[in-house]
Design a protein around this motif. Sequence first.
Motif, PDB file in Angstrom:
ATOM      1  N   CYS A  15      -0.510  -2.096   1.713  1.00  0.00           N
ATOM      2  CA  CYS A  15       0.015  -2.936   2.794  1.00  0.00           C
ATOM      3  C   CYS A  15      -0.993  -3.021   3.942  1.00  0.00           C
ATOM      4  O   CYS A  15      -1.963  -2.250   4.010  1.00  0.00           O
ATOM      5  N   CYS A  74      -4.211   1.690   0.373  1.00  0.00           N
ATOM      6  CA  CYS A  74      -3.039   1.810  -0.488  1.00  0.00           C
ATOM      7  C   CYS A  74      -2.495   0.445  -0.900  1.00  0.00           C
ATOM      8  O   CYS A  74      -2.256   0.202  -2.078  1.00  0.00           O
ATOM      9  N   ARG A 134       8.206   3.616   5.737  1.00  0.00           N
ATOM     10  CA  ARG A 134       7.931   2.519   4.807  1.00  0.00           C
ATOM     11  C   ARG A 134       7.543   2.998   3.397  1.00  0.00           C
ATOM     12  O   ARG A 134       7.869   2.340   2.415  1.00  0.00           O
ATOM     13  N   CYS A 135       6.889   4.142   3.298  1.00  0.00           N
ATOM     14  CA  CYS A 135       6.380   4.535   1.962  1.00  0.00           C
ATOM     15  C   CYS A 135       7.499   4.853   0.972  1.00  0.00           C
ATOM     16  O   CYS A 135       7.507   4.303  -0.136  1.00  0.00           O
ATOM     17  N   CYS A 145       9.089   1.565   0.064  1.00  0.00           N
ATOM     18  CA  CYS A 145       8.179   0.743  -0.756  1.00  0.00           C
ATOM     19  C   CYS A 145       8.124   1.281  -2.197  1.00  0.00           C
ATOM     20  O   CYS A 145       8.206   0.522  -3.172  1.00  0.00           O
ATOM     21  N   SER A 197      -1.503   0.173   5.839  1.00  0.00           N
ATOM     22  CA  SER A 197      -2.392   1.154   5.199  1.00  0.00           C
ATOM     23  C   SER A 197      -3.849   0.732   5.304  1.00  0.00           C
ATOM     24  O   SER A 197      -4.740   1.576   5.401  1.00  0.00           O
ATOM     25  N   ASN A 216       3.973  -5.039  -2.061  1.00  0.00           N
ATOM     26  CA  ASN A 216       3.383  -4.342  -0.915  1.00  0.00           C
ATOM     27  C   ASN A 216       1.876  -4.587  -0.799  1.00  0.00           C
ATOM     28  O   ASN A 216       1.263  -4.095   0.145  1.00  0.00           O
TER      29      ASN A 216
HETATM   30  S1  SF4 Z   1       1.041   2.789   2.605  1.00  0.00           S
HETATM   31 FE1  SF4 Z   1       1.215   2.276   0.402  1.00  0.00          FE
HETATM   32  S2  SF4 Z   1       3.155   3.234  -0.261  1.00  0.00           S
HETATM   33 FE2  SF4 Z   1       3.161   3.129   1.968  1.00  0.00          FE
HETATM   34  S3  SF4 Z   1       4.211   1.214   2.454  1.00  0.00           S
HETATM   35 FE3  SF4 Z   1       2.012   0.762   2.436  1.00  0.00          FE
HETATM   36  S4  SF4 Z   1       1.595   0.083   0.354  1.00  0.00           S
HETATM   37 FE4  SF4 Z   1       3.602   1.090   0.299  1.00  0.00          FE
END
Ligand code: SF4
Length: 228
Positions: free
Chosen positions: A210, A208, A127-128, A131, A213, A35
């Motif tokens: 991705c 975070c 997605r979180c 992921c 984020s 990710n």
């Molecule tokens: S925000 Fe963080 S936890 Fe959520 S999908 Fe993106 S990388 Fe993964």
Amino acid sequence: MRVLTHLCCGPCGIMALRRLLAAGHEVTGFFFNPNIHPLAEYLRRREGAAAVCRRLRAPLLAADALPRWEQDWEEEGRAALAAYPQPPEIAPCASPRTTRPPPSGSLPPAVDPRFWLRLMAGREAERCPLCQGIRLAVTVRIALKRGFEAFSSSLLYSRHQDHEGIRRTAESLAASSGLRFIYEDWRLFWQEGVDLSRAWGIYRQQYCGCLYSEYDRYARDGGKAWGG
Ligand code: SF4
């Protein structure tokens, strides 16, 4: 107990590893984070996790350095998708180059963003958990293959993620795999981890992982990253 500990980055790994080591466990770090984009950011965080492991004298398994057959994590991704509604149909891309699997001999599958983005397409809102679930599921798979007795994850240090959701997912993976899940609320040691990461010069990320984020983080900033 031999514990494979998923590491999302260096700073989050510090208190996770220190607490597990202090409890007498034999700990190996496992850096598996498809990710994290782009690749340069992935490498910075991988080096941060490696630096923390060196400091604490814990071995590190980096997913991108595993044999290719161990890096195939799409199966876990697809299994995790079963819990989510199907996204709207996405029209196939006109260019065959973007739908072809990566050529062999290219960068390791663990860092190829195409796998991750394909799984998330149309499911960005969920997605979180997806992921986090994939990263935990692959940690369990590698722990089983390599004879570990237990697993855990530095995701439990984060104050920004769904702690209880991560805990529930890990508990359910423990029940189905027979591995023990070592749980502790490492958010309680937040400041100690921050202070140590600064003192040790460990790379501290600004988002975070991705691209979504990264966008959200700078959007929250009111566009200051753009000089606005
Ligand atoms: S925000 Fe963080 S936890 Fe959520 S999908 Fe993106 S990388 Fe993964």
